[in-house]
Write an enzyme that holds these catalytic residues in place. Structure first.
Site, PDB file in Angstrom:
ATOM      1  N   GLY A  92       0.788  -1.224   0.000  1.00 14.77           N
ATOM      2  CA  GLY A  92       0.000   0.000   0.000  1.00 14.77           C
ATOM      3  C   GLY A  92       0.817   1.268   0.000  1.00 14.77           C
ATOM      4  O   GLY A  92       0.268   2.371   0.183  1.00 14.77           O
ATOM      5  N   THR A  95      -0.083   3.570  -3.033  1.00 13.55           N
ATOM      6  CA  THR A  95      -1.405   4.171  -2.817  1.00 13.55           C
ATOM      7  C   THR A  95      -1.335   5.277  -1.775  1.00 13.55           C
ATOM      8  O   THR A  95      -1.948   6.342  -1.942  1.00 13.55           O
ATOM      9  CB  THR A  95      -2.409   3.090  -2.386  1.00 13.55           C
ATOM     10  OG1 THR A  95      -2.535   2.114  -3.426  1.00 13.55           O
ATOM     11  CG2 THR A  95      -3.777   3.695  -2.101  1.00 13.55           C
ATOM     12  N   TYR A 123      -1.697   4.025 -13.451  1.00 14.45           N
ATOM     13  CA  TYR A 123      -2.267   5.251 -12.895  1.00 14.45           C
ATOM     14  C   TYR A 123      -3.763   5.439 -13.120  1.00 14.45           C
ATOM     15  O   TYR A 123      -4.370   6.328 -12.525  1.00 14.45           O
ATOM     16  CB  TYR A 123      -1.488   6.454 -13.421  1.00 14.45           C
ATOM     17  CG  TYR A 123      -0.064   6.457 -12.905  1.00 14.45           C
ATOM     18  CD1 TYR A 123       0.217   6.882 -11.621  1.00 14.45           C
ATOM     19  CD2 TYR A 123       0.981   5.969 -13.688  1.00 14.45           C
ATOM     20  CE1 TYR A 123       1.511   6.841 -11.120  1.00 14.45           C
ATOM     21  CE2 TYR A 123       2.279   5.927 -13.196  1.00 14.45           C
ATOM     22  CZ  TYR A 123       2.538   6.360 -11.909  1.00 14.45           C
ATOM     23  OH  TYR A 123       3.816   6.313 -11.412  1.00 14.45           O
ATOM     24  N   PHE A 409       9.154  14.927 -17.707  1.00 12.98           N
ATOM     25  CA  PHE A 409       9.578  15.498 -16.430  1.00 12.98           C
ATOM     26  C   PHE A 409       9.577  14.425 -15.355  1.00 12.98           C
ATOM     27  O   PHE A 409       9.681  14.685 -14.197  1.00 12.98           O
ATOM     28  CB  PHE A 409       8.661  16.667 -16.013  1.00 12.98           C
ATOM     29  CG  PHE A 409       7.191  16.347 -16.027  1.00 12.98           C
ATOM     30  CD1 PHE A 409       6.589  15.753 -14.934  1.00 12.98           C
ATOM     31  CD2 PHE A 409       6.405  16.642 -17.145  1.00 12.98           C
ATOM     32  CE1 PHE A 409       5.235  15.467 -14.940  1.00 12.98           C
ATOM     33  CE2 PHE A 409       5.052  16.363 -17.158  1.00 12.98           C
ATOM     34  CZ  PHE A 409       4.456  15.781 -16.055  1.00 12.98           C
TER      35      PHE A 409
END
Length: 409
Positions: A92, A95, A123, A409
């Site tokens: 996790g 997340t 994503y 980036f």
């Protein structure tokens, strides 16, 4: 052991960045690259996951302005440097970092988050949709010819060192930023990115070169490129690798493309990450010989649905109620009425019946005008609840200029 998530202390940057390098294969960046990313990192916007003194996860964001349809520059977090140590997966950590990051962007008043994905499948579950695509190609200059528009000969070209021409190239970039959704207004320091050219990354190509396009004493375009020599029994088979090309008008761009396609001792021009509506595709005699390939570019996340939809304009009048689902950012869930046109927009909560049902991911994909709501509906990701609402909203959300991210980036 408990994992602690905290803002990056500048003194811990080397250890933090080392975790990132390890997660991306373990190859250390060159000293030049490390200096650049060290200087660009905004530590107060960067997070580290720590187990005691051991860093096991990284995430950061850059403060950009993102051009949206209508030309406005909207504050956006450029999500970057996301990694979790291989020994700490499925706990996790990712997340929790994404959760904290979006909370922080919201608290800072930034209604958008954007990123480029090393693995695009990651994503979507956090509400990011592909909002801009890019084209890669390889022009076979032995077989493909360019037909340039009348007036191209009025543009003169001049070779210049990338460093010495940096200021004028950056000024030209800034002029172009408002004209295309997806382009970034950057903080000082980013002008160093196009100059990053470590020998280890050249793969046999020359150091980066620059050619300026000029008209009436003014710089109207530039290209950064490198030449990779190549030979066969039949002769020269070198390639021109185009890193960046920008022009203020079609004549400037045509002059630059003609130059790149006629470099001595080369037989191909390799193009990376260009807009899907780029003009070169209409200059070439045979686009099949250019092997164009489309891939995902910029992923977009609406942090605040109402503020984000109000920040852009719409190319046709629209009055539509969205039923938005957003489990990861529950403050966005519910019904939103968007009313807008080419002059501006208002987006507020409503109890009126919904016209379209979709998730935050689909709103992110459609936000810059590069992915149509009709296309998303054909995949079952947008549901039309009022007849005619889908086409109305899809036309309004479109952009006459395809969104494009000019650099990573």
């Amino acid at each position: 052991m408990t994992t602690e998530l905290r803002v990056l202390d500048p003194s811990e940057w080397d250890r933090w960045f080392g975790v990132l390098e390890l997660a991306f294969g373990g190859v250390q960046e060159s000293p030049e690259e490390r200096r650049l990313w060290h200087d660009l990192t905004e530590c107060d916007r960067s997070l580290g996951a720590w187990e005691g003194d051991l860093c096991v996860g990284t995430a950061g964001s850059f403060s950009f302005g993102l051009t949206v349809p209508g030309g406005a520059s909207v504050p956006a977090g450029g999500v970057t440097m996301v990694s979790v140590a291989g020994t700490h997966r499925r706990r996790g950590i990712l997340t929790s970092m994404m959760r904290r990051q979006l909370d922080d962007l919201r608290a800072a008043g930034e209604c958008l988050a954007v990123l480029t994905a090393s693995e695009p499948g990651i994503y979507g579950r956090f509400g990011y949709g592909v909002g801009a695509y890019s084209v890669h190609a390889k022009i076979d200059t032995n077989r493909v010819r360019l037909a340039v528009p009348e007036g191209t000969d009025g543009v003169s070209l001049r070779l210049a060192g990338p460093a010495e021409s940096s200021a004028v190239c950056e000024a030209l970039y800034e002029k172009l930023v408002p004209g295309r959704p997806g382009m970034l207004t950057r903080r000082p320091g980013w002008e160093r990115l196009p100059l990053l050219d470590p020998p280890g990354d050249r793969e046999g190509a020359s150091p980066r070169q620059c050619v300026l396009a000029e008209r009436d004493g003014e710089v109207v375009g530039f290209a950064h490129y490198a030449i990779k020599p190549g030979w066969s029994f039949a002769g020269a088979e070198g390639s021109v690798d185009v890193h960046q090309l920008m022009g203020l008008d079609p004549l400037a761009e045509a002059a630059l493309w003609r130059f790149l396609c006629s470099v001595d001792l080369t037989s191909s021009v390799r193009i990376r990450s260009r807009p899907v509506d780029d003009g070169w595709q209409h200059l070439v005699s045979d686009v099949r010989r250019c092997e164009p390939t489309v891939r995902d570019g910029l992923h977009v996340r609406l942090v605040e649905v109402g503020a984000a939809l109000e920040a852009r304009t719409y190319q046709a009048p629209v009055d539509v109620v969205f039923e938005v689902s957003d489990a990861f950012c529950p403050w966005n869930e519910g019904r939103w009425r968007l009313t807008g046109d080419a002059k501006g927009a208002v987006c507020v909560r409503t109890s009126d019946p919904a016209d379209l049902a979709l998730s935050a991911r689909e709103l992110g994909a459609a936000y810059l005008g590069g992915t149509s709501l009709v296309s998303l509906a054909s995949a079952g990701w947008v549901r039309e609840l009022r007849e005619g609402a889908l086409v109305e909203a899809s036309v309004a959300f479109g952009s006459p200029v395809a969104p494009w991210l000019p650099h990573g980036f």
